[in-house]
Design an enzyme around this catalytic site. Structure first.
Site, PDB file in Angstrom:
ATOM      1  N   GLU A 102      29.665  34.645  36.476  1.00  0.00           N
ATOM      2  CA  GLU A 102      29.771  35.315  37.927  1.00  0.00           C
ATOM      3  C   GLU A 102      28.255  35.244  38.461  1.00  0.00           C
ATOM      4  O   GLU A 102      27.280  35.413  37.514  1.00  0.00           O
ATOM      5  CB  GLU A 102      30.111  36.751  37.527  1.00  0.00           C
ATOM      6  CG  GLU A 102      30.276  37.682  38.884  1.00  0.00           C
ATOM      7  CD  GLU A 102      30.589  39.055  38.628  1.00  0.00           C
ATOM      8  OE1 GLU A 102      30.519  39.319  37.539  1.00  0.00           O
ATOM      9  OE2 GLU A 102      30.801  39.978  39.405  1.00  0.00           O
ATOM     10  N   LYS A 132      36.439  38.128  44.644  1.00  0.00           N
ATOM     11  CA  LYS A 132      36.713  39.241  43.505  1.00  0.00           C
ATOM     12  C   LYS A 132      37.279  40.382  44.431  1.00  0.00           C
ATOM     13  O   LYS A 132      36.966  40.924  45.339  1.00  0.00           O
ATOM     14  CB  LYS A 132      35.303  39.721  43.249  1.00  0.00           C
ATOM     15  CG  LYS A 132      35.320  40.681  41.822  1.00  0.00           C
ATOM     16  CD  LYS A 132      34.192  40.929  41.300  1.00  0.00           C
ATOM     17  CE  LYS A 132      34.060  41.893  40.280  1.00  0.00           C
ATOM     18  NZ  LYS A 132      32.659  42.046  39.728  1.00  0.00           N
ATOM     19  N   CYS A 154      35.194  38.832  36.364  1.00  0.00           N
ATOM     20  CA  CYS A 154      34.593  40.201  35.745  1.00  0.00           C
ATOM     21  C   CYS A 154      35.543  41.384  35.754  1.00  0.00           C
ATOM     22  O   CYS A 154      36.357  41.546  35.054  1.00  0.00           O
ATOM     23  CB  CYS A 154      33.275  40.554  36.212  1.00  0.00           C
ATOM     24  SG  CYS A 154      32.240  41.178  34.826  1.00  0.00           S
ATOM     25  N   VAL A 156      28.626  44.469  31.605  1.00  0.00           N
ATOM     26  CA  VAL A 156      28.013  45.502  31.162  1.00  0.00           C
ATOM     27  C   VAL A 156      28.516  46.551  30.279  1.00  0.00           C
ATOM     28  O   VAL A 156      27.851  47.072  29.406  1.00  0.00           O
ATOM     29  CB  VAL A 156      27.031  45.826  32.284  1.00  0.00           C
ATOM     30  CG1 VAL A 156      26.023  44.942  32.984  1.00  0.00           C
ATOM     31  CG2 VAL A 156      27.660  46.692  33.291  1.00  0.00           C
TER      32      VAL A 156
END
Ligand code: ACM
Length: 257
Positions: A38, A108, A141, A168
């Site tokens: 990404e 997205k 993501c 993350v």
């Protein structure tokens, strides 16, 4: 056919350098389809929308043209996450490029955390592209946490989900194994490594099979390109026993939307 992820370490704000890196990886890879992370040209953790707007890409634009040249010479396909500028609007997008140019893009759907201050929510819906030998669905993501994303791509006929990421949280790599099993589908998650401010990206990019096997997984801290052979026919057999088919056995009349 051979598919790969490229786990890279984008340099914050250094679009030309990051583009060069993707081009050199693309040139050297023997994979038919290679997936990059990404926002692989800009970096991720932007405080200011104005700064990100300045360095974002139009689609089609310079990056898709340069990727097309290599895809044409090498007869291959690329999926990459790109911060997309359309006028003054920004989208967190992924492009699919092949030997004849841009095939399609996805914006997205589910924005993560502070992305909501930078981007508009995607308006394309989930898309599947038929490359002849394989049907490729796109998600980005944080879409992973919504099982509806992968399920929609499976229902639209995807054999493989190309999944650019900047992860993350520690859960996605495990969850994508489940996404594979519950949809009997290949997934290629291309994550990044490194740190930007308070965010540390988790690497561990991976490729999973329709049976939930991990066909390749990268380390947390190194740039890596890993390639595996896949057979898209494996993803078209949705039977989990002689009497069960993971798509046909659904009972949507009992599900909440
Ligand atoms: C993410 O969606 N980049 C966590």
């Amino acid at each position: 056919m051979r598919v790969a992820f490229a786990q890279t370490h984008p340099q914050y704000g250094e679009v030309d350098e990051n583009l060069e890196r993707t081009l050199s990886i693309l040139e050297r890879s023997r994979a038919d389809l290679i997936v990059f992370p990404e926002m692989c040209l800009t970096g991720y953790n932007f405080e200011s929308r104005r700064k990100l707007l300045e360095i974002s890409e139009e689609i089609p634009g310079k990056a898709t043209e340069e990727w097309t040249e290599v895809c044409r010479e090498e007869n291959k396909y690329l999926v990459a996450g790109v911060s997309e500028r359309e006028g003054r609007r920004l989208y967190n997008s992924a492009v699919l490029v092949g030997p004849n140019g841009l095939i399609g893009k996805y914006r997205k759907t589910h924005l993560f955390h502070r992305e909501k201050e930078l981007f508009l929510p995607g308006d394309t819906g989930f898309r599947v592209f038929d490359l002849g030998s394989v049907r490729v669905g796109l998600m980005i993501c944080f879409d992973w946490i919504f099982p509806e994303a992968a399920r929609t791509l499976a229902l639209k006929g995807a054999d493989l989900i190309a999944h650019p990421a900047n992860l993350v949280l520690p859960y996605c790599q495990g969850a994508m194994i489940t996404r594979s099993i519950e949809n009997r589908i290949y997934t290629v998650t291309a994550n990044r490594i490194g740190r930007e401010g308070s965010l540390e990206f988790t690497g561990m990019s991976q490729i999973t099979s329709p049976k939930g096997e991990i066909l390749a997984r990268a380390s947390r801290e190194r740039e890596e390109v890993r390639e595996v052979k896949i057979d898209p026919r494996e993803a078209r057999d949705k039977k989990i026993t002689d009497n069960n088919d993971v798509l046909k056995d659904r009972r949507p009349e009992f599900y909440e939307v």
